[in-house]
Motif scaffolding. Structure first.
Motif, PDB file in Angstrom:
ATOM      1  N   GLN A  57       0.869  -1.169   0.000  1.00 44.92           N
ATOM      2  CA  GLN A  57       0.000   0.000   0.000  1.00 44.92           C
ATOM      3  C   GLN A  57       0.905   1.217   0.000  1.00 44.92           C
ATOM      4  O   GLN A  57       1.867   1.286   0.767  1.00 44.92           O
ATOM      5  CB  GLN A  57      -0.870   0.021   1.251  1.00 44.92           C
ATOM      6  N   LEU A  58       0.633   2.176  -0.882  1.00 45.90           N
ATOM      7  CA  LEU A  58       1.452   3.384  -0.928  1.00 45.90           C
ATOM      8  C   LEU A  58       1.097   4.272   0.251  1.00 45.90           C
ATOM      9  O   LEU A  58      -0.042   4.724   0.379  1.00 45.90           O
ATOM     10  CB  LEU A  58       1.249   4.128  -2.240  1.00 45.90           C
ATOM     11  N   ARG A  59       2.072   4.496   1.083  1.00 46.44           N
ATOM     12  CA  ARG A  59       1.879   5.295   2.289  1.00 46.44           C
ATOM     13  C   ARG A  59       1.431   6.714   1.928  1.00 46.44           C
ATOM     14  O   ARG A  59       1.985   7.350   1.033  1.00 46.44           O
ATOM     15  CB  ARG A  59       3.184   5.344   3.067  1.00 46.44           C
ATOM     16  N   GLY A  60       0.420   7.187   2.625  1.00 48.77           N
ATOM     17  CA  GLY A  60      -0.075   8.539   2.414  1.00 48.77           C
ATOM     18  C   GLY A  60      -0.964   8.695   1.189  1.00 48.77           C
ATOM     19  O   GLY A  60      -1.332   9.804   0.836  1.00 48.77           O
ATOM     20  N   SER A  61      -1.328   7.590   0.540  1.00 46.88           N
ATOM     21  CA  SER A  61      -2.133   7.694  -0.679  1.00 46.88           C
ATOM     22  C   SER A  61      -3.630   7.759  -0.396  1.00 46.88           C
ATOM     23  O   SER A  61      -4.414   8.072  -1.289  1.00 46.88           O
ATOM     24  CB  SER A  61      -1.827   6.531  -1.628  1.00 46.88           C
ATOM     25  N   GLN A  62      -4.023   7.469   0.834  1.00 47.93           N
ATOM     26  CA  GLN A  62      -5.440   7.531   1.194  1.00 47.93           C
ATOM     27  C   GLN A  62      -5.815   8.967   1.551  1.00 47.93           C
ATOM     28  O   GLN A  62      -5.086   9.662   2.248  1.00 47.93           O
ATOM     29  CB  GLN A  62      -5.736   6.617   2.369  1.00 47.93           C
ATOM     30  N   ASP A  63      -6.959   9.413   1.055  1.00 47.91           N
ATOM     31  CA  ASP A  63      -7.465  10.757   1.359  1.00 47.91           C
ATOM     32  C   ASP A  63      -8.902  10.610   1.837  1.00 47.91           C
ATOM     33  O   ASP A  63      -9.845  10.648   1.047  1.00 47.91           O
ATOM     34  CB  ASP A  63      -7.382  11.649   0.120  1.00 47.91           C
ATOM     35  N   SER A  64      -9.050  10.415   3.140  1.00 48.93           N
ATOM     36  CA  SER A  64     -10.369  10.191   3.728  1.00 48.93           C
ATOM     37  C   SER A  64     -11.302  11.366   3.493  1.00 48.93           C
ATOM     38  O   SER A  64     -12.497  11.184   3.252  1.00 48.93           O
ATOM     39  CB  SER A  64     -10.246   9.916   5.227  1.00 48.93           C
ATOM     40  N   ALA A  65     -10.785  12.575   3.568  1.00 46.19           N
ATOM     41  CA  ALA A  65     -11.605  13.778   3.387  1.00 46.19           C
ATOM     42  C   ALA A  65     -12.220  13.819   1.992  1.00 46.19           C
ATOM     43  O   ALA A  65     -13.359  14.263   1.817  1.00 46.19           O
ATOM     44  CB  ALA A  65     -10.769  15.027   3.633  1.00 46.19           C
ATOM     45  N   ALA A  66     -11.484  13.357   1.001  1.00 48.11           N
ATOM     46  CA  ALA A  66     -11.976  13.347  -0.379  1.00 48.11           C
ATOM     47  C   ALA A  66     -12.644  12.023  -0.738  1.00 48.11           C
ATOM     48  O   ALA A  66     -13.100  11.841  -1.865  1.00 48.11           O
ATOM     49  CB  ALA A  66     -10.831  13.623  -1.345  1.00 48.11           C
ATOM     50  N   GLY A  67     -12.669  11.075   0.214  1.00 48.27           N
ATOM     51  CA  GLY A  67     -13.289   9.775  -0.025  1.00 48.27           C
ATOM     52  C   GLY A  67     -12.484   8.873  -0.939  1.00 48.27           C
ATOM     53  O   GLY A  67     -13.038   7.987  -1.585  1.00 48.27           O
ATOM     54  N   ASN A  76      -9.654   5.975  -1.509  1.00 47.68           N
ATOM     55  CA  ASN A  76      -8.985   4.869  -0.839  1.00 47.68           C
ATOM     56  C   ASN A  76      -7.492   4.877  -1.138  1.00 47.68           C
ATOM     57  O   ASN A  76      -7.036   5.505  -2.087  1.00 47.68           O
ATOM     58  CB  ASN A  76      -9.587   3.537  -1.283  1.00 47.68           C
ATOM     59  N   ALA A  77      -6.757   4.120  -0.357  1.00 49.56           N
ATOM     60  CA  ALA A  77      -5.315   3.984  -0.556  1.00 49.56           C
ATOM     61  C   ALA A  77      -5.030   3.275  -1.882  1.00 49.56           C
ATOM     62  O   ALA A  77      -5.857   2.525  -2.391  1.00 49.56           O
ATOM     63  CB  ALA A  77      -4.699   3.209   0.593  1.00 49.56           C
ATOM     64  N   ILE A  78      -3.844   3.522  -2.433  1.00 51.88           N
ATOM     65  CA  ILE A  78      -3.406   2.881  -3.674  1.00 51.88           C
ATOM     66  C   ILE A  78      -2.554   1.664  -3.318  1.00 51.88           C
ATOM     67  O   ILE A  78      -1.663   1.742  -2.473  1.00 51.88           O
ATOM     68  CB  ILE A  78      -2.591   3.867  -4.530  1.00 51.88           C
ATOM     69  N   TYR A  79      -2.844   0.552  -3.984  1.00 52.74           N
ATOM     70  CA  TYR A  79      -2.074  -0.678  -3.811  1.00 52.74           C
ATOM     71  C   TYR A  79      -1.329  -0.980  -5.107  1.00 52.74           C
ATOM     72  O   TYR A  79      -1.891  -0.876  -6.193  1.00 52.74           O
ATOM     73  CB  TYR A  79      -2.993  -1.851  -3.452  1.00 52.74           C
ATOM     74  N   VAL A 113      -3.274  -2.323  -8.378  1.00 52.01           N
ATOM     75  CA  VAL A 113      -4.227  -3.425  -8.241  1.00 52.01           C
ATOM     76  C   VAL A 113      -5.351  -3.011  -7.299  1.00 52.01           C
ATOM     77  O   VAL A 113      -5.274  -1.977  -6.637  1.00 52.01           O
ATOM     78  CB  VAL A 113      -3.534  -4.704  -7.715  1.00 52.01           C
ATOM     79  N   ASP A 114      -6.377  -3.850  -7.243  1.00 54.81           N
ATOM     80  CA  ASP A 114      -7.486  -3.604  -6.323  1.00 54.81           C
ATOM     81  C   ASP A 114      -6.993  -3.690  -4.886  1.00 54.81           C
ATOM     82  O   ASP A 114      -5.984  -4.341  -4.593  1.00 54.81           O
ATOM     83  CB  ASP A 114      -8.595  -4.629  -6.540  1.00 54.81           C
ATOM     84  N   ALA A 115      -7.704  -3.062  -3.995  1.00 59.59           N
ATOM     85  CA  ALA A 115      -7.330  -3.021  -2.582  1.00 59.59           C
ATOM     86  C   ALA A 115      -7.037  -4.413  -2.036  1.00 59.59           C
ATOM     87  O   ALA A 115      -7.819  -5.341  -2.218  1.00 59.59           O
ATOM     88  CB  ALA A 115      -8.434  -2.368  -1.764  1.00 59.59           C
ATOM     89  N   LYS A 116      -5.891  -4.519  -1.398  1.00 54.32           N
ATOM     90  CA  LYS A 116      -5.432  -5.752  -0.749  1.00 54.32           C
ATOM     91  C   LYS A 116      -5.495  -6.976  -1.652  1.00 54.32           C
ATOM     92  O   LYS A 116      -5.736  -8.083  -1.208  1.00 54.32           O
ATOM     93  CB  LYS A 116      -6.220  -5.982   0.537  1.00 54.32           C
TER      94      LYS A 116
END
Length: 68
Positions: free
Chosen positions: A22-32, A34-37, A55-58
């Motif tokens: 998972q790319l650290r810091g790629s998730q933006d909860s405020a903008a909805g 998800n993290a990039i894998y 790829v898809d999450a996890k």
């Protein structure tokens, strides 16, 4: 590509490592968002990343690679 060809060394039985992260810091909860894998293929003998694929999450590496 020229650089890769210049450092490429043919080896018998070369190990290609696959690793998903998972790319650290790629998730933006405020903008909805998800993290990039990413799944990477690494040529251990040549110390070279052969490719990366989002790829898809996890997603499992084994199931992700045949799709690409």
């Amino acid at each position: 590509m020229e650089w890769v060809e210049a450092i490429h060394e043919l080896t018998q039985g070369q190990v290609i490592a696959l690793d998903g992260k998972q790319l650290r810091g790629s998730q933006d909860s405020a903008a909805g968002k998800n993290a990039i894998y990413i799944v990477s293929a690494w040529a251990s003998e040549n110390q070279l990343v052969l490719g990366q694929q989002k790829v898809d999450a996890k997603s499992n590496e084994i199931t992700a690679i045949p799709n690409y």
